[in-house]
Design a protein around this motif. Structure first.
Motif, PDB file in Angstrom:
ATOM      1  N   ARG A 298      24.166  -8.445  29.947  1.00  0.00           N
ATOM      2  CA  ARG A 298      25.584  -8.370  29.644  1.00  0.00           C
ATOM      3  C   ARG A 298      25.694  -8.089  28.144  1.00  0.00           C
ATOM      4  O   ARG A 298      25.118  -8.827  27.333  1.00  0.00           O
ATOM      5  N   VAL A 299      26.363  -7.008  27.785  1.00  0.00           N
ATOM      6  CA  VAL A 299      26.492  -6.665  26.370  1.00  0.00           C
ATOM      7  C   VAL A 299      27.865  -7.129  25.893  1.00  0.00           C
ATOM      8  O   VAL A 299      28.898  -6.674  26.392  1.00  0.00           O
ATOM      9  N   LEU A 300      27.832  -8.078  24.952  1.00  0.00           N
ATOM     10  CA  LEU A 300      29.090  -8.613  24.450  1.00  0.00           C
ATOM     11  C   LEU A 300      29.519  -7.783  23.238  1.00  0.00           C
ATOM     12  O   LEU A 300      29.237  -8.113  22.101  1.00  0.00           O
ATOM     13  N   ASP A 301      30.143  -6.652  23.545  1.00  0.00           N
ATOM     14  CA  ASP A 301      30.598  -5.743  22.494  1.00  0.00           C
ATOM     15  C   ASP A 301      32.049  -6.107  22.182  1.00  0.00           C
ATOM     16  O   ASP A 301      32.853  -6.228  23.108  1.00  0.00           O
ATOM     17  N   PRO A 302      32.389  -6.280  20.889  1.00  0.00           N
ATOM     18  CA  PRO A 302      33.786  -6.623  20.569  1.00  0.00           C
ATOM     19  C   PRO A 302      34.772  -5.590  21.128  1.00  0.00           C
ATOM     20  O   PRO A 302      35.932  -5.907  21.407  1.00  0.00           O
TER      21      PRO A 302
ATOM     22  N   GLU B  78      13.031   4.297  19.034  1.00  0.00           N
ATOM     23  CA  GLU B  78      12.177   4.205  17.841  1.00  0.00           C
ATOM     24  C   GLU B  78      12.945   3.723  16.628  1.00  0.00           C
ATOM     25  O   GLU B  78      12.363   3.382  15.615  1.00  0.00           O
ATOM     26  N   THR B  79      14.267   3.733  16.723  1.00  0.00           N
ATOM     27  CA  THR B  79      15.039   3.234  15.594  1.00  0.00           C
ATOM     28  C   THR B  79      15.669   1.866  15.893  1.00  0.00           C
ATOM     29  O   THR B  79      16.495   1.381  15.135  1.00  0.00           O
ATOM     30  N   GLY B  80      15.261   1.257  16.993  1.00  0.00           N
ATOM     31  CA  GLY B  80      15.608  -0.146  17.214  1.00  0.00           C
ATOM     32  C   GLY B  80      16.831  -0.426  18.066  1.00  0.00           C
ATOM     33  O   GLY B  80      17.191  -1.585  18.249  1.00  0.00           O
ATOM     34  N   GLU B  81      17.502   0.636  18.593  1.00  0.00           N
ATOM     35  CA  GLU B  81      18.648   0.357  19.465  1.00  0.00           C
ATOM     36  C   GLU B  81      18.155  -0.064  20.846  1.00  0.00           C
ATOM     37  O   GLU B  81      17.083   0.360  21.287  1.00  0.00           O
ATOM     38  N   LEU B  82      18.972  -0.894  21.514  1.00  0.00           N
ATOM     39  CA  LEU B  82      18.630  -1.293  22.878  1.00  0.00           C
ATOM     40  C   LEU B  82      19.136  -0.217  23.833  1.00  0.00           C
ATOM     41  O   LEU B  82      20.279   0.241  23.723  1.00  0.00           O
ATOM     42  N   VAL B  83      18.283   0.195  24.757  1.00  0.00           N
ATOM     43  CA  VAL B  83      18.666   1.233  25.716  1.00  0.00           C
ATOM     44  C   VAL B  83      19.171   0.540  26.989  1.00  0.00           C
ATOM     45  O   VAL B  83      18.444  -0.211  27.621  1.00  0.00           O
ATOM     46  N   VAL B  84      20.446   0.779  27.310  1.00  0.00           N
ATOM     47  CA  VAL B  84      21.041   0.128  28.480  1.00  0.00           C
ATOM     48  C   VAL B  84      21.584   1.193  29.440  1.00  0.00           C
ATOM     49  O   VAL B  84      22.337   2.083  29.041  1.00  0.00           O
ATOM     50  N   GLU B  85      21.166   1.059  30.687  1.00  0.00           N
ATOM     51  CA  GLU B  85      21.641   1.994  31.715  1.00  0.00           C
ATOM     52  C   GLU B  85      22.833   1.348  32.403  1.00  0.00           C
ATOM     53  O   GLU B  85      22.691   0.295  33.030  1.00  0.00           O
ATOM     54  N   ARG B  86      23.983   1.947  32.254  1.00  0.00           N
ATOM     55  CA  ARG B  86      25.190   1.335  32.852  1.00  0.00           C
ATOM     56  C   ARG B  86      25.286   1.677  34.330  1.00  0.00           C
ATOM     57  O   ARG B  86      24.631   2.608  34.808  1.00  0.00           O
ATOM     58  N   GLU B  87      26.145   0.897  35.021  1.00  0.00           N
ATOM     59  CA  GLU B  87      26.285   1.137  36.467  1.00  0.00           C
ATOM     60  C   GLU B  87      26.791   2.536  36.762  1.00  0.00           C
ATOM     61  O   GLU B  87      26.513   3.118  37.805  1.00  0.00           O
ATOM     62  N   THR B  88      27.493   3.091  35.793  1.00  0.00           N
ATOM     63  CA  THR B  88      28.023   4.446  35.962  1.00  0.00           C
ATOM     64  C   THR B  88      26.916   5.498  35.918  1.00  0.00           C
ATOM     65  O   THR B  88      27.161   6.680  36.140  1.00  0.00           O
ATOM     66  N   GLY B  89      25.687   5.055  35.569  1.00  0.00           N
ATOM     67  CA  GLY B  89      24.586   6.004  35.478  1.00  0.00           C
ATOM     68  C   GLY B  89      24.378   6.479  34.051  1.00  0.00           C
ATOM     69  O   GLY B  89      23.343   7.060  33.709  1.00  0.00           O
ATOM     70  N   GLU B  90      25.355   6.208  33.211  1.00  0.00           N
ATOM     71  CA  GLU B  90      25.286   6.648  31.812  1.00  0.00           C
ATOM     72  C   GLU B  90      24.324   5.736  31.028  1.00  0.00           C
ATOM     73  O   GLU B  90      24.280   4.536  31.241  1.00  0.00           O
ATOM     74  N   THR B  91      23.517   6.334  30.130  1.00  0.00           N
ATOM     75  CA  THR B  91      22.620   5.520  29.297  1.00  0.00           C
ATOM     76  C   THR B  91      23.251   5.343  27.928  1.00  0.00           C
ATOM     77  O   THR B  91      23.635   6.322  27.288  1.00  0.00           O
TER      78      THR B  91
ATOM     79  N   LEU C 196      23.123   3.534  23.957  1.00  0.00           N
ATOM     80  CA  LEU C 196      22.279   2.916  22.944  1.00  0.00           C
ATOM     81  C   LEU C 196      23.115   1.839  22.261  1.00  0.00           C
ATOM     82  O   LEU C 196      24.191   2.119  21.733  1.00  0.00           O
ATOM     83  N   VAL C 197      22.616   0.613  22.307  1.00  0.00           N
ATOM     84  CA  VAL C 197      23.367  -0.494  21.721  1.00  0.00           C
ATOM     85  C   VAL C 197      22.852  -0.741  20.309  1.00  0.00           C
ATOM     86  O   VAL C 197      21.650  -0.930  20.107  1.00  0.00           O
ATOM     87  N   TYR C 198      23.754  -0.722  19.345  1.00  0.00           N
ATOM     88  CA  TYR C 198      23.372  -0.957  17.948  1.00  0.00           C
ATOM     89  C   TYR C 198      23.538  -2.429  17.625  1.00  0.00           C
ATOM     90  O   TYR C 198      24.551  -3.035  17.978  1.00  0.00           O
ATOM     91  N   ALA C 199      22.551  -2.980  16.953  1.00  0.00           N
ATOM     92  CA  ALA C 199      22.659  -4.395  16.552  1.00  0.00           C
ATOM     93  C   ALA C 199      23.775  -4.495  15.532  1.00  0.00           C
ATOM     94  O   ALA C 199      24.220  -3.502  14.987  1.00  0.00           O
ATOM     95  N   GLY C 200      24.226  -5.684  15.300  1.00  0.00           N
ATOM     96  CA  GLY C 200      25.291  -5.816  14.305  1.00  0.00           C
ATOM     97  C   GLY C 200      26.363  -6.689  14.888  1.00  0.00           C
ATOM     98  O   GLY C 200      26.289  -7.903  14.812  1.00  0.00           O
ATOM     99  N   GLU C 201      27.298  -6.032  15.533  1.00  0.00           N
ATOM    100  CA  GLU C 201      28.434  -6.800  16.053  1.00  0.00           C
ATOM    101  C   GLU C 201      28.211  -7.306  17.474  1.00  0.00           C
ATOM    102  O   GLU C 201      29.068  -7.968  18.041  1.00  0.00           O
ATOM    103  N   VAL C 202      27.060  -6.972  18.021  1.00  0.00           N
ATOM    104  CA  VAL C 202      26.890  -7.181  19.455  1.00  0.00           C
ATOM    105  C   VAL C 202      25.913  -8.312  19.773  1.00  0.00           C
ATOM    106  O   VAL C 202      24.946  -8.526  19.066  1.00  0.00           O
ATOM    107  N   SER C 203      26.167  -9.063  20.845  1.00  0.00           N
ATOM    108  CA  SER C 203      25.195 -10.020  21.368  1.00  0.00           C
ATOM    109  C   SER C 203      24.854  -9.595  22.784  1.00  0.00           C
ATOM    110  O   SER C 203      25.696  -9.030  23.483  1.00  0.00           O
TER     111      SER C 203
END
Ligand code: ATP
Length: 335
Positions: free
Chosen positions: A288-292, A305-318, A320-327
């Motif tokens: 679960r991505v807690l994006d503001p 390679e630059t540290g983003e988390l790769v998340v495949e959404r239910e919609t099929g779309e991939t 990239l989650v950037y650290a910072g504001e997100v848990s």
């Protein structure tokens, strides 16, 4: 900073045998009386040191979990990480301390260590519970040559180094909860907070500070405030063993030095990604991505390679989650 005490302790520890008083004097350029005084101070601190008139001094045993500047300095075998050490029994938070030293010109690798923090901090103004006598709190000053947009990767480098050092010392299976928490059996044992200071023109990094808190020897959940009991744990609670904090800290600094140098060669995570991903919790599972800007769920596939988390959404779309504001959370709990 380095003292005669830590130098003498280092000589005795490295030799493992008798070292003559004369050798210690010559090596350190101090008088016999100075050596004798330091040996007595060490004995008072609980070190068992044998002295035999014709042979010199031998370190027989160190007291359990001594946590002092000289003990830590005598154990850190690095080129730059923790070479300059500042130790406080108690401080507000080691991150602002490290920033202060960095502003005064402290070199790359300068490390501030405290036995207790009265105002330990987490990301986004959160606090880090920091009791005395139990945990490791340290902050390292880093002076990078790379651009500010690369800085967030340093947090991932540190997470990897700490996770592996803990695994090596304790045998525990450490996982990394992206980007920067370390968990054992689903509970948090380490928090990391990296902060950046920019040059006045705001186009270059002046320095970074990476702060780390490790819960080491807490005996039970009762030592944590009630609100943390469900999510926090310590190395001792998970392994049943007590650990020597100075030794673990030294191992972490050594591992970080090595990993940071690997990172610096390419300024990306290509040399570290496989190891990081092998510890990534929730990989190929729902997160679960807690994006503001809006919460969503998906399957975590790893990192770039630059540290983003790769998340495949239910919609099929991939995405990239950037650290910072997100848990990021597990679907039903913390991991
Ligand atoms: P997340 O990404 O999990 O939301 P975070 O990475 O933003 O968290 P940190 O900044 O690493 O969080 O740590 C702060 C949080 O960690 C606090 O809000 C608290 O919940 C928890 N915490 C505080 N002290 C400790 C501790 N000693 N051990 C484990 N957890 C702690």
């Amino acid at each position: 900073m380095k003292t005669d005490k830590s130098d003498i302790l280092t000589c005795l520890r490295n030799s493992g045998d008798y070292v003559s008083g004369q050798q210690l004097c010559d090596r350190l350029g101090v008088s016999r009386t100075a050596v004798w005084k330091v040996i007595n101070q060490l004995k008072e601190e609980g070190y068992r040191i044998e002295s035999v008139p014709s042979r010199g001094y031998r370190l027989v045993e160190s007291p359990a979990d001594v946590y002092s500047e000289s003990e830590i300095a005598s154990r850190v075998h690095t080129k730059w990480a923790g070479k300059r050490l500042v130790f406080f029994e108690s401080t507000g938070s080691t991150n602002p301390d490290a920033k202060h030293y960095a502003e005064e010109g402290a070199p790359h690798g300068t490390t501030v260590v405290a036995d207790r923090q009265t105002a330990g901090r987490g990301r986004r103004g959160r606090s880090w519970e920091s009791p005395a006598g139990r945990s490791i709190y340290f902050t390292i000053v880093i002076r990078p040559a790379f651009a500010p947009d690369k800085a967030s990767m340093v947090t991932l480098v540190m997470a990897l180094s700490v996770a592996e050092a803990i695994h090596e010392v304790t045998g525990l299976d450490t996982g990394i909860k992206w980007p920067n928490d370390i968990v054992v059996n689903g509970k948090k044992v380490v928090g990391i907070l990296t902060e950046m200071s920019m040059t006045p023109e705001m186009n270059e990094i002046q320095f970074l500070v990476a702060g780390v808190g490790v819960n080491v020897n807490q005996e039970s959940g009762e030592e944590f405030p009630e609100g943390l009991r469900g999510t926090a744990t310590s190395l001792k609670m998970e392994s049943g063993q007590q650990f020597d904090r100075a030794g673990l800290l030294a191992r972490i600094l050594e591992q970080f030095e090595q990993d940071y140098e690997t990172f610096e060669r390419t300024v990306n995570l290509s040399g570290l990604r496989a190891r990081y991903e092998s510890r990534l919790v929730g990989r190929n599972a729902a997160v679960r991505v807690l994006d503001p800007a809006g919460e969503y769920t998906g399957i975590s596939r790893g990192i770039t390679e630059t540290g983003e988390l790769v998340v495949e959404r239910e919609t099929g779309e991939t995405v990239l989650v950037y650290a910072g504001e997100v848990s990021v959370r597990g679907l039903y709990g913390y991991v």
